[in-house]
Scaffold this motif. Sequence first.
Motif, PDB file in Angstrom:
ATOM      1  N   ASN A  20       0.798  -1.220   0.000  1.00  0.00           N
ATOM      2  CA  ASN A  20       0.000   0.000   0.000  1.00  0.00           C
ATOM      3  C   ASN A  20       0.835   1.276   0.000  1.00  0.00           C
ATOM      4  N   GLU A  21       2.119   1.168  -0.337  1.00  0.00           N
ATOM      5  CA  GLU A  21       2.967   2.358  -0.303  1.00  0.00           C
ATOM      6  C   GLU A  21       2.627   3.296  -1.458  1.00  0.00           C
ATOM      7  N   THR A  22       2.713   4.573  -1.151  1.00  0.00           N
ATOM      8  CA  THR A  22       2.420   5.588  -2.162  1.00  0.00           C
ATOM      9  C   THR A  22       3.696   6.202  -2.718  1.00  0.00           C
ATOM     10  N   HIS A  23       4.821   5.948  -2.040  1.00  0.00           N
ATOM     11  CA  HIS A  23       6.118   6.474  -2.474  1.00  0.00           C
ATOM     12  C   HIS A  23       7.108   5.314  -2.524  1.00  0.00           C
ATOM     13  N   PRO A  24       7.289   4.721  -3.684  1.00  0.00           N
ATOM     14  CA  PRO A  24       8.196   3.573  -3.785  1.00  0.00           C
ATOM     15  C   PRO A  24       9.668   3.989  -3.757  1.00  0.00           C
ATOM     16  N   GLY A  25      10.514   3.006  -3.662  1.00  0.00           N
ATOM     17  CA  GLY A  25      11.949   3.219  -3.760  1.00  0.00           C
ATOM     18  C   GLY A  25      12.540   3.935  -2.567  1.00  0.00           C
ATOM     19  N   ARG A  26      13.596   4.685  -2.844  1.00  0.00           N
ATOM     20  CA  ARG A  26      14.357   5.364  -1.791  1.00  0.00           C
ATOM     21  C   ARG A  26      13.487   6.334  -0.988  1.00  0.00           C
ATOM     22  N   GLU A  27      12.605   7.049  -1.669  1.00  0.00           N
ATOM     23  CA  GLU A  27      11.734   7.995  -0.970  1.00  0.00           C
ATOM     24  C   GLU A  27      10.854   7.263   0.042  1.00  0.00           C
ATOM     25  N   GLY A  28      10.278   6.153  -0.359  1.00  0.00           N
ATOM     26  CA  GLY A  28       9.451   5.359   0.551  1.00  0.00           C
ATOM     27  C   GLY A  28      10.254   4.837   1.733  1.00  0.00           C
ATOM     28  N   LEU A  29      11.484   4.402   1.468  1.00  0.00           N
ATOM     29  CA  LEU A  29      12.372   3.919   2.525  1.00  0.00           C
ATOM     30  C   LEU A  29      12.637   5.038   3.536  1.00  0.00           C
ATOM     31  N   LEU A  30      12.981   6.218   3.037  1.00  0.00           N
ATOM     32  CA  LEU A  30      13.263   7.337   3.930  1.00  0.00           C
ATOM     33  C   LEU A  30      12.026   7.743   4.733  1.00  0.00           C
ATOM     34  N   LEU A  31      10.876   7.745   4.100  1.00  0.00           N
ATOM     35  CA  LEU A  31       9.645   8.091   4.806  1.00  0.00           C
ATOM     36  C   LEU A  31       9.325   7.079   5.902  1.00  0.00           C
ATOM     37  N   ARG A  32       9.610   5.813   5.631  1.00  0.00           N
ATOM     38  CA  ARG A  32       9.370   4.784   6.651  1.00  0.00           C
ATOM     39  C   ARG A  32      10.293   4.999   7.848  1.00  0.00           C
ATOM     40  N   MET A  33      11.516   5.426   7.609  1.00  0.00           N
ATOM     41  CA  MET A  33      12.436   5.706   8.711  1.00  0.00           C
ATOM     42  C   MET A  33      11.974   6.942   9.479  1.00  0.00           C
ATOM     43  N   LYS A  35       9.031   7.899   9.961  1.00  0.00           N
ATOM     44  CA  LYS A  35       7.848   7.556  10.754  1.00  0.00           C
ATOM     45  C   LYS A  35       8.221   7.376  12.227  1.00  0.00           C
ATOM     46  N   LEU A  36       9.451   6.933  12.478  1.00  0.00           N
ATOM     47  CA  LEU A  36       9.916   6.782  13.858  1.00  0.00           C
ATOM     48  C   LEU A  36       9.879   8.116  14.597  1.00  0.00           C
ATOM     49  N   THR A  37      10.313   9.166  13.940  1.00  0.00           N
ATOM     50  CA  THR A  37      10.316  10.486  14.563  1.00  0.00           C
ATOM     51  C   THR A  37       8.900  10.909  14.936  1.00  0.00           C
ATOM     52  N   GLU A  38       7.969  10.645  14.053  1.00  0.00           N
ATOM     53  CA  GLU A  38       6.572  10.969  14.337  1.00  0.00           C
ATOM     54  C   GLU A  38       6.093  10.233  15.579  1.00  0.00           C
ATOM     55  N   GLU A  39       6.400   8.948  15.656  1.00  0.00           N
ATOM     56  CA  GLU A  39       5.951   8.133  16.795  1.00  0.00           C
ATOM     57  C   GLU A  39       6.604   8.588  18.096  1.00  0.00           C
ATOM     58  N   VAL A  40       7.892   8.921  18.062  1.00  0.00           N
ATOM     59  CA  VAL A  40       8.571   9.417  19.264  1.00  0.00           C
ATOM     60  C   VAL A  40       7.946  10.738  19.708  1.00  0.00           C
ATOM     61  N   VAL A  73       6.224   3.045  18.970  1.00  0.00           N
ATOM     62  CA  VAL A  73       7.621   3.296  18.608  1.00  0.00           C
ATOM     63  C   VAL A  73       8.341   1.982  18.351  1.00  0.00           C
ATOM     64  N   VAL A  74       8.163   1.018  19.245  1.00  0.00           N
ATOM     65  CA  VAL A  74       8.826  -0.278  19.097  1.00  0.00           C
ATOM     66  C   VAL A  74       8.382  -0.964  17.803  1.00  0.00           C
ATOM     67  N   LEU A  75       7.086  -1.004  17.562  1.00  0.00           N
ATOM     68  CA  LEU A  75       6.575  -1.646  16.345  1.00  0.00           C
ATOM     69  C   LEU A  75       7.078  -0.949  15.088  1.00  0.00           C
ATOM     70  N   THR A  76       7.077   0.372  15.113  1.00  0.00           N
ATOM     71  CA  THR A  76       7.544   1.134  13.950  1.00  0.00           C
ATOM     72  C   THR A  76       9.020   0.864  13.696  1.00  0.00           C
ATOM     73  N   ALA A  77       9.800   0.781  14.761  1.00  0.00           N
ATOM     74  CA  ALA A  77      11.233   0.482  14.612  1.00  0.00           C
ATOM     75  C   ALA A  77      11.437  -0.930  14.065  1.00  0.00           C
ATOM     76  N   MET A  78      10.643  -1.870  14.524  1.00  0.00           N
ATOM     77  CA  MET A  78      10.769  -3.247  14.032  1.00  0.00           C
ATOM     78  C   MET A  78      10.415  -3.329  12.545  1.00  0.00           C
ATOM     79  N   VAL A  79       9.368  -2.638  12.149  1.00  0.00           N
ATOM     80  CA  VAL A  79       8.988  -2.624  10.729  1.00  0.00           C
ATOM     81  C   VAL A  79      10.067  -1.908   9.909  1.00  0.00           C
ATOM     82  N   ALA A  80      10.617  -0.832  10.443  1.00  0.00           N
ATOM     83  CA  ALA A  80      11.695  -0.132   9.739  1.00  0.00           C
ATOM     84  C   ALA A  80      12.899  -1.049   9.557  1.00  0.00           C
ATOM     85  N   LEU A  81      13.240  -1.801  10.586  1.00  0.00           N
ATOM     86  CA  LEU A  81      14.349  -2.750  10.472  1.00  0.00           C
ATOM     87  C   LEU A  81      14.022  -3.810   9.431  1.00  0.00           C
ATOM     88  N   ARG A  82      12.802  -4.297   9.427  1.00  0.00           N
ATOM     89  CA  ARG A  82      12.392  -5.300   8.431  1.00  0.00           C
ATOM     90  C   ARG A  82      12.443  -4.714   7.024  1.00  0.00           C
TER      91      ARG A  82
END
Length: 112
Positions: A20-33, A35-40, A73-82
């Motif tokens: 369901n990603e709307t921003h593929p590739g590097r941009e999507g990867l960076l946005l997923r990372m 997301k941690l800041t938002e959760e914190v 935060v924990v779940l978001t970090a785990m998904v980011a690691l995955r």
Amino acid sequence: MADEDVWATIDDLWTWLDANETHPGREGLLLRMLKLTEEVGEVAQAVIGATGQNPRKGTTHTWDDVQAELCDVVLTAMVALRTLTPDAQEVFTTHLERVRERSLTRPRSGQM
């Protein structure tokens, strides 16, 4: 829930997010990372709300809210690691062992 079940759920969440990603590739990867800041930030907001630190708003959250935000935060970090590696469970377990070794197996300050 066993560790394998937790990581299977993380993998399911990662698969769902990727589908369901709307921003593929590097941009999507960076946005997923990011997301941690938002959760914190939501943890900080909940702590401020639980302690009534904003006089205009008063007490707006509970410590249960803080716990829930920390879990996010924990779940978001785990998904980011995955997102970075399909071997997320192994990477995490290896890192946790290193942290355990350096933190829990050395003498405390002032001890011999």
